[in-house]
Design a protein around this motif. Structure first.
Motif, PDB file in Angstrom:
ATOM      1  N   ILE A   1       9.182  -0.747   1.482  1.00  0.00           N
ATOM      2  CA  ILE A   1       8.323  -0.236   2.306  1.00  0.00           C
ATOM      3  C   ILE A   1       6.763   0.115   1.436  1.00  0.00           C
ATOM      4  O   ILE A   1       6.791   0.985   0.581  1.00  0.00           O
ATOM      5  CB  ILE A   1       8.634   0.850   3.193  1.00  0.00           C
ATOM      6  N   ILE A   2       5.672  -0.630   1.895  1.00  0.00           N
ATOM      7  CA  ILE A   2       4.531  -0.531   1.271  1.00  0.00           C
ATOM      8  C   ILE A   2       3.902   1.123   1.669  1.00  0.00           C
ATOM      9  O   ILE A   2       3.802   1.332   2.683  1.00  0.00           O
ATOM     10  CB  ILE A   2       3.449  -1.400   1.496  1.00  0.00           C
ATOM     11  N   HIS A   3       3.603   1.828   0.541  1.00  0.00           N
ATOM     12  CA  HIS A   3       2.885   3.145   0.721  1.00  0.00           C
ATOM     13  C   HIS A   3       1.355   3.168   0.121  1.00  0.00           C
ATOM     14  O   HIS A   3       1.370   2.791  -1.188  1.00  0.00           O
ATOM     15  CB  HIS A   3       3.642   4.197   0.177  1.00  0.00           C
ATOM     16  N   MET A   4       0.339   3.422   0.719  1.00  0.00           N
ATOM     17  CA  MET A   4      -0.718   3.794   0.086  1.00  0.00           C
ATOM     18  C   MET A   4      -0.862   5.268  -0.280  1.00  0.00           C
ATOM     19  O   MET A   4      -0.668   6.245   0.384  1.00  0.00           O
ATOM     20  CB  MET A   4      -2.101   3.762   0.911  1.00  0.00           C
TER      21      MET A   4
ATOM     22  N   TRP B   1       3.217  -0.228   6.908  1.00  0.00           N
ATOM     23  CA  TRP B   1       2.803   0.369   5.778  1.00  0.00           C
ATOM     24  C   TRP B   1       2.439   1.983   6.182  1.00  0.00           C
ATOM     25  O   TRP B   1       1.753   2.344   7.172  1.00  0.00           O
ATOM     26  CB  TRP B   1       1.582  -0.157   5.099  1.00  0.00           C
ATOM     27  N   LEU B   2       2.769   2.641   5.136  1.00  0.00           N
ATOM     28  CA  LEU B   2       2.693   4.217   5.367  1.00  0.00           C
ATOM     29  C   LEU B   2       1.705   4.781   4.353  1.00  0.00           C
ATOM     30  O   LEU B   2       1.238   4.165   3.427  1.00  0.00           O
ATOM     31  CB  LEU B   2       4.103   4.855   5.172  1.00  0.00           C
TER      32      LEU B   2
ATOM     33  N   ARG C   1       4.313  -0.045  -8.662  1.00  0.00           N
ATOM     34  CA  ARG C   1       3.104  -0.130  -8.392  1.00  0.00           C
ATOM     35  C   ARG C   1       2.836  -1.609  -7.815  1.00  0.00           C
ATOM     36  O   ARG C   1       3.272  -2.325  -8.456  1.00  0.00           O
ATOM     37  CB  ARG C   1       1.944   0.305  -9.573  1.00  0.00           C
ATOM     38  N   CYS C   2       2.127  -1.522  -6.590  1.00  0.00           N
ATOM     39  CA  CYS C   2       1.833  -2.825  -6.152  1.00  0.00           C
ATOM     40  C   CYS C   2       0.514  -3.161  -5.941  1.00  0.00           C
ATOM     41  O   CYS C   2       0.098  -3.585  -4.593  1.00  0.00           O
ATOM     42  CB  CYS C   2       2.845  -3.376  -5.151  1.00  0.00           C
ATOM     43  N   ASP C   3      -0.656  -2.728  -6.613  1.00  0.00           N
ATOM     44  CA  ASP C   3      -1.833  -2.682  -6.191  1.00  0.00           C
ATOM     45  C   ASP C   3      -2.598  -4.030  -5.924  1.00  0.00           C
ATOM     46  O   ASP C   3      -3.773  -4.174  -5.322  1.00  0.00           O
ATOM     47  CB  ASP C   3      -2.874  -2.072  -7.319  1.00  0.00           C
TER      48      ASP C   3
ATOM     49  N   THR D   1       5.562   0.826  -3.601  1.00  0.00           N
ATOM     50  CA  THR D   1       6.532   0.472  -2.938  1.00  0.00           C
ATOM     51  C   THR D   1       7.965   1.328  -2.876  1.00  0.00           C
ATOM     52  O   THR D   1       7.931   1.714  -4.336  1.00  0.00           O
ATOM     53  CB  THR D   1       7.172  -1.188  -2.884  1.00  0.00           C
ATOM     54  N   SER D   2       8.538   1.636  -1.867  1.00  0.00           N
ATOM     55  CA  SER D   2       9.549   2.223  -1.885  1.00  0.00           C
ATOM     56  C   SER D   2      10.844   1.498  -2.280  1.00  0.00           C
ATOM     57  O   SER D   2      10.875   0.159  -2.213  1.00  0.00           O
ATOM     58  CB  SER D   2      10.030   2.955  -0.529  1.00  0.00           C
ATOM     59  N   PRO D   3      12.068   1.805  -2.738  1.00  0.00           N
ATOM     60  CA  PRO D   3      13.198   1.060  -3.037  1.00  0.00           C
ATOM     61  C   PRO D   3      13.641   0.128  -1.810  1.00  0.00           C
ATOM     62  O   PRO D   3      14.241  -0.907  -1.912  1.00  0.00           O
ATOM     63  CB  PRO D   3      14.336   2.247  -3.192  1.00  0.00           C
TER      64      PRO D   3
END
Length: 120
Positions: A110-113, A66-67, A88-90, A105-107
């Motif tokens: 990959i999860i990003h905060m 996760w980035l 969004r995936c809160d 999330t990216s295509p």
């Protein structure tokens, strides 16, 4: 390209329980990264100018990276991301009440905060 977002310093590795201790030992003992703990129960390692956080994730079957992305204005960045069709995936991991950030999330899943630097 937008100036709303820029790279953060945190990288999180979510590791299943059956791989957790071996993963910690790999980065600490085999690779020799300097370990620190300031967000227990996560274990942190210095990774150049970044911080690698290793979290035990019993509900997962394989590890994920996760980035983190910073923004000076989360609401502005969130509006830009929504307009661009970013998911969004809160619900992926709870954040504190009033936190100026959220999860995307990216295509490539990959999860990003995305957060304001002073939000944590």
């Amino acid at each position: 390209m937008t100036d709303r977002l820029y790279g953060g310093i945190d990288i999180a590795m979510k590791v299943p329980s059956h791989q957790y201790q071996a993963t910690i030992a790999f980065y600490r003992d085999t690779i020799g990264l300097k370990e620190f703990i300031d967000k227990a129960p996560a274990i942190g390692f210095e990774l150049g100018p970044n911080k690698l956080w290793i979290d035990e994730a019993p509900m997962m079957s394989q590890a994920e990276i996760w980035l983190e992305l910073f923004t000076g204005d989360f609401d502005d960045a969130a509006a830009h991301l929504e307009k661009s069709g970013v998911v969004r995936c809160d619900t992926i991991e709870p954040l504190p009440e009033g936190f100026k950030g959220g999860w995307i999330t990216s295509p490539a899943n990959i999860i990003h905060m995305v957060r304001e630097p002073e939000a944590w």
